[in-house]
Design a protein around this motif. Structure first.
Motif, PDB file in Angstrom:
ATOM      1  N   PHE A  77      -6.696   1.401   2.132  1.00 24.40           N
ATOM      2  CA  PHE A  77      -5.380   1.873   2.536  1.00 24.40           C
ATOM      3  C   PHE A  77      -5.496   3.248   3.184  1.00 24.40           C
ATOM      4  CE2 PHE A  77      -5.040  -0.926  -1.131  1.00 24.40           C
ATOM      5  CZ  PHE A  77      -4.165  -1.890  -0.656  1.00 24.40           C
ATOM      6  N   CYS A  90      -0.014   2.718   5.651  1.00 22.53           N
ATOM      7  CA  CYS A  90       0.240   1.981   4.408  1.00 22.53           C
ATOM      8  C   CYS A  90      -0.457   2.738   3.288  1.00 22.53           C
ATOM      9  CB  CYS A  90      -0.269   0.547   4.491  1.00 22.53           C
ATOM     10  SG  CYS A  90       0.220  -0.463   3.068  1.00 22.53           S
ATOM     11  N   VAL A 128      -1.205   3.772  -0.479  1.00 23.64           N
ATOM     12  CA  VAL A 128      -1.220   3.137  -1.794  1.00 23.64           C
ATOM     13  C   VAL A 128      -2.037   4.011  -2.740  1.00 23.64           C
ATOM     14  CG1 VAL A 128      -2.151   1.180  -3.096  1.00 23.64           C
ATOM     15  CG2 VAL A 128      -0.883   0.773  -0.981  1.00 23.64           C
ATOM     16  N   GLU A 130      -8.665  -1.617  -5.976  1.00 20.49           N
ATOM     17  CA  GLU A 130      -7.646  -1.828  -4.950  1.00 20.49           C
ATOM     18  C   GLU A 130      -7.502  -3.311  -4.613  1.00 20.49           C
ATOM     19  OE1 GLU A 130      -7.520   2.365  -2.431  1.00 20.49           O
ATOM     20  OE2 GLU A 130      -8.591   0.640  -1.575  1.00 20.49           O
ATOM     21  N   LEU A 133      -2.066  -3.328  -7.909  1.00 23.66           N
ATOM     22  CA  LEU A 133      -1.187  -2.976  -6.789  1.00 23.66           C
ATOM     23  C   LEU A 133       0.294  -3.028  -7.149  1.00 23.66           C
ATOM     24  CD1 LEU A 133      -3.026  -4.714  -3.796  1.00 23.66           C
ATOM     25  CD2 LEU A 133      -3.103  -2.311  -4.483  1.00 23.66           C
ATOM     26  N   ALA A 140       2.152   0.268  -6.723  1.00 22.18           N
ATOM     27  CA  ALA A 140       1.208   1.240  -6.165  1.00 22.18           C
ATOM     28  C   ALA A 140       1.517   1.607  -4.716  1.00 22.18           C
ATOM     29  CB  ALA A 140      -0.219   0.688  -6.253  1.00 22.18           C
ATOM     30  N   PHE A 141       2.330   0.796  -4.029  1.00 17.69           N
ATOM     31  CA  PHE A 141       2.668   1.082  -2.637  1.00 17.69           C
ATOM     32  C   PHE A 141       3.710   2.184  -2.586  1.00 17.69           C
ATOM     33  CE2 PHE A 141       0.620  -2.907  -2.232  1.00 17.69           C
ATOM     34  CZ  PHE A 141       0.227  -3.055  -0.903  1.00 17.69           C
ATOM     35  N   ARG A 199       5.679   0.523   7.238  1.00 15.20           N
ATOM     36  CA  ARG A 199       4.280   0.104   7.172  1.00 15.20           C
ATOM     37  C   ARG A 199       3.788  -0.382   8.533  1.00 15.20           C
ATOM     38  NH1 ARG A 199       5.132  -3.272   1.490  1.00 15.20           N
ATOM     39  NH2 ARG A 199       5.611  -1.416   0.218  1.00 15.20           N
ATOM     40  N   ALA A 216      -4.627  -7.468  -0.452  1.00 14.31           N
ATOM     41  CA  ALA A 216      -3.279  -7.239  -0.993  1.00 14.31           C
ATOM     42  C   ALA A 216      -2.350  -8.412  -0.783  1.00 14.31           C
ATOM     43  CB  ALA A 216      -2.680  -5.979  -0.362  1.00 14.31           C
TER      44      ALA A 216
END
Length: 293
Positions: free
Chosen positions: A119, A123, A125, A196, A262, A265-266, A273, A285
């Protein structure tokens, strides 16, 4: 949780996994480039396994030259749910002698210049790395070592240096004084990328030497490391074979959430994005982002 598929990344001296049935090789392409080598697929005692030699055939890749993102992405595409990393290491403790396997549970990252995330801009994360090793996976490794009478220590901190040079004495003495256990060159960013990618991850650190701090042992050199690597390799294969044979058919939910890292986590808003970035995250993802139209 679905079917368990075990991935093995073999480090120095561990370039194959004999005994796999229904064996096949496949070259997997990724948006991040080519992985270290072809993936070797097979079954053992009815369990699916995927093997990847970290340094490639003939040990052609330096620790700094490994495409860690491509390796983890390729294993994710292969369906790997639980990943075992096997690597050679030096020891900072007299009781962690050459031939001992250390099932580490913490890392200190001293690498630089390596791509350490899938990332970034477009985007963003942030995943938790407080506990980088999946405890159930670590426990299964310890059980396999016990069953095969392979000497090991459960728990420990792995200092990952950049390399490819071995440590300077001042570095070795400093990190030993910090209370770290072993030193290697490949666990980072591998463990971060596995998290991740929501793959449960554990490391087997195979002690080959005492780095350069021990006054009763000579300085580390390739010849001595290779001798120890050859001695460790057969035990490593035995350990992994036993682990696979005893592994549950279904993936076990990770108690620390490594397989759902995840979730929440974003931080980049969906409308902000970058589509070009998202296109590269289809494997890593996909669970969170969903299928792309």
């Amino acid at each position: 949780m679905g079917k368990a598929i075990i991935g093995i990344i073999g480090g120095s001296g561990v370039y194959d996994l004999p005994g796999l049935e229904d064996y096949r090789e496949e070259r997997v392409s990724t948006p991040w480039g080519e992985p270290s080598d072809v993936l070797r697929f097979g079954r053992l005692a009815g369990r699916d396994a995927v093997f990847l030699p970290r340094h490639g055939k003939g040990h052609r890749l330096s620790p700094s030259g490994i495409n860690y993102r491509a390796n983890i992405d390729a294993l994710k595409r292969a369906g790997v749910t639980d990943l075992i990393s096997v690597s050679a290491c030096g020891s900072y403790r007299a009781e962690l002698y050459p031939g001992l396997f250390v099932m580490v549970d913490q890392f200190v990252d001293r690498t630089h210049g390596r791509e350490s995330s899938f990332f970034g801009n477009g985007c963003v994360v942030h995943v938790s790395m407080a506990h980088p090793v999946a405890p159930l996976l670590q426990a299964r490794l310890a059980d396999a070592a016990t069953a095969e009478s392979i000497p090991f220590k459960k728990g420990g901190t792995y200092l990952c240096m950049e390399g490819p040079q071995f440590s300077m004495l001042a570095e070795s003495l400093t990190y030993k004084s910090f209370g770290y256990d072993v030193v290697g060159m490949t666990a980072m960013p591998e463990a971060k990328l596995a998290r991740e990618a929501e793959i449960s991850y554990a490391t087997v650190a195979m002690v080959t030497d005492f780095d350069c701090w021990h006054s009763d042992h000579g300085h580390v050199d390739v010849a001595s490391v290779l001798r120890a690597v050859r001695e460790n390799a057969e035990s490593a294969r035995t350990l992994i074979t036993r682990l696979i044979r005893d592994f549950p058919e279904e993936h076990e939910e990770c108690p620390i959430g490594s397989d759902k890292a995840l979730d929440n986590a974003f931080i980049t808003a969906p409308e902000a994005r970058d589509p070009a970035v998202l296109a590269k995250l289809d494997a890593v993802a996909g669970r969170v982002l969903g299928p792309r139209s």
